[in-house]
Design an enzyme around this catalytic site. Structure first.
Site, PDB file in Angstrom:
ATOM      1  N   HIS A  26      21.209 -46.439  29.058  1.00  0.00           N
ATOM      2  CA  HIS A  26      20.305 -46.377  27.910  1.00  0.00           C
ATOM      3  C   HIS A  26      20.724 -47.401  26.862  1.00  0.00           C
ATOM      4  O   HIS A  26      21.910 -47.575  26.598  1.00  0.00           O
ATOM      5  CB  HIS A  26      20.334 -44.977  27.275  1.00  0.00           C
ATOM      6  CG  HIS A  26      19.477 -43.990  27.997  1.00  0.00           C
ATOM      7  ND1 HIS A  26      19.157 -42.761  27.490  1.00  0.00           N
ATOM      8  CD2 HIS A  26      18.856 -44.059  29.199  1.00  0.00           C
ATOM      9  CE1 HIS A  26      18.380 -42.121  28.341  1.00  0.00           C
ATOM     10  NE2 HIS A  26      18.188 -42.877  29.393  1.00  0.00           N
ATOM     11  N   TYR A  28      16.637 -37.195  18.942  1.00  0.00           N
ATOM     12  CA  TYR A  28      17.280 -36.271  17.996  1.00  0.00           C
ATOM     13  C   TYR A  28      16.233 -35.926  16.940  1.00  0.00           C
ATOM     14  O   TYR A  28      15.817 -36.811  16.181  1.00  0.00           O
ATOM     15  CB  TYR A  28      18.474 -36.943  17.312  1.00  0.00           C
ATOM     16  CG  TYR A  28      19.688 -37.141  18.197  1.00  0.00           C
ATOM     17  CD1 TYR A  28      19.773 -38.215  19.078  1.00  0.00           C
ATOM     18  CD2 TYR A  28      20.764 -36.257  18.131  1.00  0.00           C
ATOM     19  CE1 TYR A  28      20.898 -38.388  19.876  1.00  0.00           C
ATOM     20  CE2 TYR A  28      21.894 -36.430  18.926  1.00  0.00           C
ATOM     21  CZ  TYR A  28      21.951 -37.505  19.795  1.00  0.00           C
ATOM     22  OH  TYR A  28      23.056 -37.673  20.583  1.00  0.00           O
ATOM     23  N   PRO A  53      28.777 -31.292  19.139  1.00  0.00           N
ATOM     24  CA  PRO A  53      28.295 -32.217  20.177  1.00  0.00           C
ATOM     25  C   PRO A  53      27.261 -33.238  19.717  1.00  0.00           C
ATOM     26  O   PRO A  53      26.865 -34.097  20.506  1.00  0.00           O
ATOM     27  CB  PRO A  53      27.695 -31.277  21.231  1.00  0.00           C
ATOM     28  CG  PRO A  53      27.378 -30.029  20.508  1.00  0.00           C
ATOM     29  CD  PRO A  53      28.331 -29.903  19.379  1.00  0.00           C
ATOM     30  N   LYS A  70      30.562 -37.044  21.544  1.00  0.00           N
ATOM     31  CA  LYS A  70      31.896 -37.652  21.539  1.00  0.00           C
ATOM     32  C   LYS A  70      32.962 -36.871  22.331  1.00  0.00           C
ATOM     33  O   LYS A  70      34.009 -37.434  22.675  1.00  0.00           O
ATOM     34  CB  LYS A  70      32.407 -37.792  20.092  1.00  0.00           C
ATOM     35  CG  LYS A  70      31.660 -38.821  19.294  1.00  0.00           C
ATOM     36  CD  LYS A  70      32.047 -40.230  19.716  1.00  0.00           C
ATOM     37  CE  LYS A  70      31.092 -41.269  19.214  1.00  0.00           C
ATOM     38  NZ  LYS A  70      30.463 -42.077  20.212  1.00  0.00           N
ATOM     39  N   TYR A 109      28.039 -44.682  17.836  1.00  0.00           N
ATOM     40  CA  TYR A 109      27.464 -43.950  18.971  1.00  0.00           C
ATOM     41  C   TYR A 109      27.928 -44.531  20.311  1.00  0.00           C
ATOM     42  O   TYR A 109      28.283 -43.799  21.234  1.00  0.00           O
ATOM     43  CB  TYR A 109      25.926 -43.966  18.881  1.00  0.00           C
ATOM     44  CG  TYR A 109      25.292 -42.863  19.706  1.00  0.00           C
ATOM     45  CD1 TYR A 109      24.979 -41.634  19.154  1.00  0.00           C
ATOM     46  CD2 TYR A 109      25.024 -43.061  21.062  1.00  0.00           C
ATOM     47  CE1 TYR A 109      24.426 -40.610  19.909  1.00  0.00           C
ATOM     48  CE2 TYR A 109      24.469 -42.047  21.833  1.00  0.00           C
ATOM     49  CZ  TYR A 109      24.169 -40.831  21.247  1.00  0.00           C
ATOM     50  OH  TYR A 109      23.632 -39.827  22.005  1.00  0.00           O
TER      51      TYR A 109
HETATM   52  C1  LIG Z   1      29.720 -25.180  26.468  1.00  0.00           C
HETATM   53  C2  LIG Z   1      30.076 -26.614  26.115  1.00  0.00           C
HETATM   54  C3  LIG Z   1      29.082 -27.585  26.028  1.00  0.00           C
HETATM   55  C4  LIG Z   1      29.414 -28.902  25.690  1.00  0.00           C
HETATM   56  N1  LIG Z   1      28.416 -29.831  25.581  1.00  0.00           N
HETATM   57  C5  LIG Z   1      28.748 -31.110  25.240  1.00  0.00           C
HETATM   58  C6  LIG Z   1      27.754 -32.102  25.105  1.00  0.00           C
HETATM   59  O1  LIG Z   1      26.561 -31.847  25.281  1.00  0.00           O
HETATM   60  N2  LIG Z   1      28.148 -33.373  24.765  1.00  0.00           N
HETATM   61  C7  LIG Z   1      29.485 -33.698  24.555  1.00  0.00           C
HETATM   62  O2  LIG Z   1      29.836 -34.858  24.290  1.00  0.00           O
HETATM   63  N3  LIG Z   1      30.432 -32.776  24.686  1.00  0.00           N
HETATM   64  C8  LIG Z   1      30.094 -31.503  25.021  1.00  0.00           C
HETATM   65  N4  LIG Z   1      31.057 -30.582  25.143  1.00  0.00           N
HETATM   66  C9  LIG Z   1      32.415 -31.043  24.948  1.00  0.00           C
HETATM   67  C10 LIG Z   1      32.977 -31.671  26.221  1.00  0.00           C
HETATM   68  O3  LIG Z   1      32.466 -31.036  27.349  1.00  0.00           O
HETATM   69  C11 LIG Z   1      34.482 -31.559  26.130  1.00  0.00           C
HETATM   70  O4  LIG Z   1      34.898 -32.314  25.014  1.00  0.00           O
HETATM   71  C12 LIG Z   1      35.220 -32.017  27.395  1.00  0.00           C
HETATM   72  O5  LIG Z   1      35.014 -31.094  28.432  1.00  0.00           O
HETATM   73  C13 LIG Z   1      36.715 -32.156  27.108  1.00  0.00           C
HETATM   74  O6  LIG Z   1      37.404 -32.354  28.297  1.00  0.00           O
HETATM   75  P1  LIG Z   1      38.866 -31.780  28.483  1.00  0.00           P
HETATM   76  O7  LIG Z   1      39.301 -32.214  29.825  1.00  0.00           O
HETATM   77  O8  LIG Z   1      39.676 -32.125  27.298  1.00  0.00           O
HETATM   78  O9  LIG Z   1      38.715 -30.197  28.410  1.00  0.00           O
HETATM   79  P2  LIG Z   1      37.959 -29.204  29.402  1.00  0.00           P
HETATM   80  O10 LIG Z   1      36.770 -29.831  29.987  1.00  0.00           O
HETATM   81  O11 LIG Z   1      37.789 -27.936  28.632  1.00  0.00           O
HETATM   82  O12 LIG Z   1      38.997 -28.984  30.570  1.00  0.00           O
HETATM   83  C14 LIG Z   1      40.146 -28.175  30.418  1.00  0.00           C
HETATM   84  C15 LIG Z   1      40.507 -27.588  31.768  1.00  0.00           C
HETATM   85  O13 LIG Z   1      41.691 -26.815  31.637  1.00  0.00           O
HETATM   86  C16 LIG Z   1      41.531 -25.595  32.344  1.00  0.00           C
HETATM   87  N5  LIG Z   1      42.444 -24.616  31.753  1.00  0.00           N
HETATM   88  C17 LIG Z   1      42.299 -23.916  30.608  1.00  0.00           C
HETATM   89  N6  LIG Z   1      43.337 -23.110  30.411  1.00  0.00           N
HETATM   90  C18 LIG Z   1      44.167 -23.291  31.452  1.00  0.00           C
HETATM   91  C19 LIG Z   1      45.411 -22.721  31.816  1.00  0.00           C
HETATM   92  N7  LIG Z   1      45.973 -21.792  31.061  1.00  0.00           N
HETATM   93  N8  LIG Z   1      45.988 -23.125  32.957  1.00  0.00           N
HETATM   94  C20 LIG Z   1      45.404 -24.079  33.734  1.00  0.00           C
HETATM   95  N9  LIG Z   1      44.231 -24.656  33.441  1.00  0.00           N
HETATM   96  C21 LIG Z   1      43.625 -24.255  32.315  1.00  0.00           C
HETATM   97  C22 LIG Z   1      40.065 -25.267  32.164  1.00  0.00           C
HETATM   98  O14 LIG Z   1      39.586 -24.368  33.148  1.00  0.00           O
HETATM   99  C23 LIG Z   1      39.433 -26.641  32.287  1.00  0.00           C
HETATM  100  O15 LIG Z   1      39.110 -26.977  33.612  1.00  0.00           O
HETATM  101  C24 LIG Z   1      30.751 -29.261  25.457  1.00  0.00           C
HETATM  102  C25 LIG Z   1      31.738 -28.278  25.551  1.00  0.00           C
HETATM  103  C26 LIG Z   1      31.420 -26.970  25.850  1.00  0.00           C
HETATM  104  C27 LIG Z   1      32.524 -25.935  25.908  1.00  0.00           C
END
Ligand SMILES: Cc1cc2nc3c(=O)[nH]c(=O)nc-3n(C[C@H](O)[C@H](O)[C@H](O)COP(=O)(O)OP(=O)(O)OC[C@H]3O[C@@H](n4cnc5c(N)ncnc54)[C@H](O)[C@@H]3O)c2cc1C
Length: 390
Positions: free
Chosen positions: A72, A201, A292, A296, A384
């Site tokens: 995009h 948006y 969200p 980011k 962005y």
């Molecule tokens: C419901 C939801 C919707 C979202 N929508 C958007 C969006 O539309 N746009 C956007 O930019 N961002 C969005 N986000 C944010 C984005 O998805 C996150 O910033 C991103 O997933 C971060 O990645 P991460 O790997 O840091 O954490 P996560 O994706 O949360 O990964 C962490 C991992 O650690 C695992 N874990 C947790 N505790 C333990 C433990 N004790 N032992 C072992 N493993 C563990 C979890 O199961 C998970 O697999 C959303 C977040 C949520 C929760």
């Protein structure tokens, strides 16, 4: 068991870090408390900054993204019954974003790890992180009813907001900065071709709405709701009705289709400082959350582990800990820029309950400014698509 880097969490942060380390010839073990099926189907983000796309490509996991991702070059801001295009690419020196679901990024990374035959342990329980201050931190966890100990040089806390790594850090070390917002997003994934070419948006007196997509056949749409509203209060017909009202435009139709998934996500800004303690390094949602609206969260998680991977590689190559020592400071510069941008987009676009009419006027004035001044639009665009100068 012993490894060089123990990674807790197989989300985008943990899996990308594991891949970057693998490419550099550094051992790691990834521990995840959910099943493979669960992590591969968790519907979340879908907008990849150009820097994220380039990193995944360089790490050798970009082939499907390049084939199926949708590039995009702009987004739309809608208010007062008009839709305004913000040409991101023109305004940001040629940069763009790619629409490719977080689920797909995770599937690609898991597949690559499995193909390499490297340790990625799903369904582990009771992870504890110990002796962080020592040269040999230890992780203890349970799998198939047996307790295991994993000794390592570095622990990467990539276990998201509700994980155990951040809370393993002794009290008094971390400072927390946070803000809750009095609204949430009700998101749906619908089996219908997106009615838009680029994201919309929409600021509306009934509340914010966002029209996004995941593929040519899957639409991802959101409406602002209250954080305490039960999902049952939102049957599909009500969601479509609100989407129709909030995004209505003369001569344009929002097409409806079966809702495959829906959920309510609260909005929060959250940062801990520093993002490290001893041999533990926090990355992604474990250290920070953004609302969200600025797309980011996923991109920040991947930017963190990019910095961390380079620091770890340098530590093994040269013995220098300079990169690891400055990890938190380097990441926090980008984190706070993204926190500000996400807060700015959020407060510009959402409607507050019992909103002060003065605030509503300021929102509209800001939206008019961003869509009529090239200087203002350029600022939105460079944030962005992801700043390169941090
Ligand atoms: C419901 C939801 C919707 C979202 N929508 C958007 C969006 O539309 N746009 C956007 O930019 N961002 C969005 N986000 C944010 C984005 O998805 C996150 O910033 C991103 O997933 C971060 O990645 P991460 O790997 O840091 O954490 P996560 O994706 O949360 O990964 C962490 C991992 O650690 C695992 N874990 C947790 N505790 C333990 C433990 N004790 N032992 C072992 N493993 C563990 C979890 O199961 C998970 O697999 C959303 C977040 C949520 C929760």
């Amino acid at each position: 068991m012993r490894t060089q880097v123990a990674i807790v969490g197989a989300g985008p942060a943990g899996l990308t870090l594991a891949r970057l380390l693998e490419v550099a010839g550094i051992e790691s073990v990834v521990l995840e408390n959910r099943s493979r099926e669960y992590v591969e189907h968790r519907i979340r983000a879908g907008v990849l900054e150009q820097g994220t796309v380039e990193l995944l490509r360089e790490a050798g996991v970009g082939a499907r993204m390049d084939g199926e991702g949708i590039v995009h070059h702009g987004i739309n801001l809608q208010f007062d019954g008009e839709r305004h295009h913000v040409p991101l690419t023109d305004l940001s020196g040629g940069r763009s974003i790619v629409i490719y679901g977080q689920t797909e990024v995770v599937k690609d990374l898991v597949a690559a790890r499995v193909e390499s035959g490297l340790p990625l342990l799903f369904d582990v329980d009771g992870v504890t992180v110990e002796t962080l201050d020592s040269e040999r931190p230890r992780i203890s966890f349970e799998r198939d009813g047996t307790r295991h100990e994993l000794e390592c040089d570095v622990v990467a806390g990539c276990d998201g907001f509700h994980g155990v790594c951040r809370t393993s850090i002794p009290a008094g070390v971390l400072s927390t900065f946070e803000r809750d917002y009095p609204f949430a997003w009700l998101g749906i994934l619908a089996a219908v071709a997106p009615s838009i070419d680029e994201l919309v948006y929409a600021h509306h007196e009934r509340g914010f709405a966002l029209l996004s997509l995941r593929s040519p056949d899957l639409s991802r749409y959101y409406v602002q709701c209250r954080p305490d509203e039960p999902l049952e209060d939102w049957p599909d017909e009500r969601i479509w009705e609100e989407l129709q009202l909030r995004t209505a435009l003369d001569g344009w139709t929002l097409h409806e289709g079966p809702v495959l998934e829906k959920g309510i996500t609260g909005m929060r800004s959250f940062v801990v400082e520093p993002m490290q303690h001893g041999r533990l390094f926090l990355a992604g949602d474990a250290a920070h959350i953004v609302p969200p609206t600025g797309a980011k969260g996923l991109n920040l998680a991947i930017a963190d582990v990019h910095v961390l991977a380079e620091a770890i590689v340098d530590r093994y190559a040269s013995g220098s800990t300079t990169g690891l020592d400055s990890y938190s400071d380097v990441c926090l510069r980008r984190v706070w820029r993204a926190e500000h941008f996400s807060w700015w987009m959020t407060t510009m676009l959402h409607r507050l309950d019992g909103e002060d009419p003065f605030d509503a006027k300021l929102q509209l004035s800001l939206l008019r400014y961003v869509t009529s001044s090239e200087a203002a639009a350029r600022s939105l665009a460079e944030n962005y698509v992801g700043l390169t100068t941090l």
